[in-house]
Design a protein around this motif. Sequence first.
Motif, PDB file in Angstrom:
ATOM      1  N   UNK A  57       1.165  -1.257  -0.027  1.00 14.79           N
ATOM      2  CA  UNK A  57      -0.415   0.119  -0.085  1.00 14.79           C
ATOM      3  C   UNK A  57       0.649   1.089  -0.142  1.00 14.79           C
ATOM      4  N   UNK A  58       1.860   1.076   0.710  1.00 15.88           N
ATOM      5  CA  UNK A  58       2.546   2.305   0.912  1.00 15.88           C
ATOM      6  C   UNK A  58       3.398   2.623  -0.086  1.00 15.88           C
ATOM      7  N   UNK A  59       3.979   1.085  -1.050  1.00 16.16           N
ATOM      8  CA  UNK A  59       4.538   1.626  -1.868  1.00 16.16           C
ATOM      9  C   UNK A  59       3.440   2.526  -3.055  1.00 16.16           C
ATOM     10  N   UNK A  60       2.624   1.705  -3.767  1.00 17.49           N
ATOM     11  CA  UNK A  60       1.730   2.223  -4.373  1.00 17.49           C
ATOM     12  C   UNK A  60       1.544   3.415  -4.058  1.00 17.49           C
ATOM     13  N   UNK A  73       7.776   9.607   4.543  1.00 13.08           N
ATOM     14  CA  UNK A  73       6.844   8.246   3.607  1.00 13.08           C
ATOM     15  C   UNK A  73       7.915   7.121   3.682  1.00 13.08           C
ATOM     16  N   UNK A  74       8.956   7.218   2.798  1.00 12.13           N
ATOM     17  CA  UNK A  74      10.256   5.896   2.537  1.00 12.13           C
ATOM     18  C   UNK A  74      10.344   5.710   3.713  1.00 12.13           C
ATOM     19  N   UNK A  75      11.185   7.236   5.054  1.00  7.82           N
ATOM     20  CA  UNK A  75      11.948   6.806   6.001  1.00  7.82           C
ATOM     21  C   UNK A  75      10.952   5.490   6.735  1.00  7.82           C
ATOM     22  N   UNK A  76       9.513   5.447   6.785  1.00  5.72           N
ATOM     23  CA  UNK A  76       8.336   5.402   7.565  1.00  5.72           C
ATOM     24  C   UNK A  76       8.592   3.730   7.009  1.00  5.72           C
ATOM     25  N   UNK A  77       8.620   3.180   6.165  1.00  6.89           N
ATOM     26  CA  UNK A  77       8.680   2.141   4.642  1.00  6.89           C
ATOM     27  C   UNK A  77       9.344   1.831   5.607  1.00  6.89           C
ATOM     28  N   UNK A  78      10.588   2.168   5.365  1.00  9.13           N
ATOM     29  CA  UNK A  78      12.285   1.517   5.828  1.00  9.13           C
ATOM     30  C   UNK A  78      11.919   1.085   6.871  1.00  9.13           C
ATOM     31  N   UNK A  79      11.248   1.899   7.980  1.00 10.87           N
ATOM     32  CA  UNK A  79      11.437   1.430   9.069  1.00 10.87           C
ATOM     33  C   UNK A  79      10.743   0.176   9.031  1.00 10.87           C
ATOM     34  N   UNK A  80       9.671   0.145   8.651  1.00 13.79           N
ATOM     35  CA  UNK A  80       9.074  -0.876   8.921  1.00 13.79           C
ATOM     36  C   UNK A  80       8.758  -2.400   8.082  1.00 13.79           C
ATOM     37  N   UNK A  81       9.936  -2.441   7.056  1.00  4.14           N
ATOM     38  CA  UNK A  81      10.356  -3.234   6.099  1.00  4.14           C
ATOM     39  C   UNK A  81      11.589  -3.988   7.344  1.00  4.14           C
ATOM     40  N   UNK A  96       8.970  22.083  -1.497  1.00  7.12           N
ATOM     41  CA  UNK A  96       9.927  21.330  -0.554  1.00  7.12           C
ATOM     42  C   UNK A  96       8.939  20.525   0.340  1.00  7.12           C
ATOM     43  N   UNK A  97       8.152  20.983  -0.022  1.00  8.05           N
ATOM     44  CA  UNK A  97       6.896  20.416   1.863  1.00  8.05           C
ATOM     45  C   UNK A  97       6.482  19.197   1.191  1.00  8.05           C
ATOM     46  N   UNK A  98       6.162  19.085  -0.665  1.00  3.15           N
ATOM     47  CA  UNK A  98       5.505  17.469  -0.491  1.00  3.15           C
ATOM     48  C   UNK A  98       7.219  16.320  -0.501  1.00  3.15           C
ATOM     49  N   UNK A  99       7.852  17.467  -0.807  1.00  2.05           N
ATOM     50  CA  UNK A  99       9.937  16.343  -1.204  1.00  2.05           C
ATOM     51  C   UNK A  99       9.381  15.406   0.353  1.00  2.05           C
ATOM     52  N   UNK A 100       9.172  17.359   1.272  1.00  2.00           N
ATOM     53  CA  UNK A 100       9.801  16.449   2.288  1.00  2.00           C
ATOM     54  C   UNK A 100       8.471  15.162   3.373  1.00  2.00           C
ATOM     55  N   UNK A 101       7.649  15.505   2.816  1.00  4.79           N
ATOM     56  CA  UNK A 101       6.333  14.455   3.202  1.00  4.79           C
ATOM     57  C   UNK A 101       6.524  12.865   2.246  1.00  4.79           C
ATOM     58  N   UNK A 102       7.416  12.691   1.527  1.00  3.39           N
ATOM     59  CA  UNK A 102       7.538  11.946   0.593  1.00  3.39           C
ATOM     60  C   UNK A 102       8.911  10.829   1.129  1.00  3.39           C
ATOM     61  N   UNK A 103       9.690  11.601   1.443  1.00  2.00           N
ATOM     62  CA  UNK A 103      10.926  11.283   2.048  1.00  2.00           C
ATOM     63  C   UNK A 103      10.557  10.765   3.807  1.00  2.00           C
TER      64      UNK A 103
END
Length: 66
Positions: free
Chosen positions: A11-14, A45-53, A36-43
Amino acid sequence: MSQTRRDQVVSHLRYLRQELREMHVGIKEDGLYPESSEIRGLMAQLEALLELVDGNTRIQSNSEVA
């Protein structure tokens, strides 16, 4: 990886893929760069996904040692 965690990752990846596509189209067609806030938000999300994995990887590593 449990099915629930796998579903969360998918779900996160999609979501991230869709957001990145929209940014790419905006840059390509309009020449508009994302806020820049959009990019920070995506970053974030990517960090949260990395922590999950990573959390799952650590659990597997500990159980393999035992």
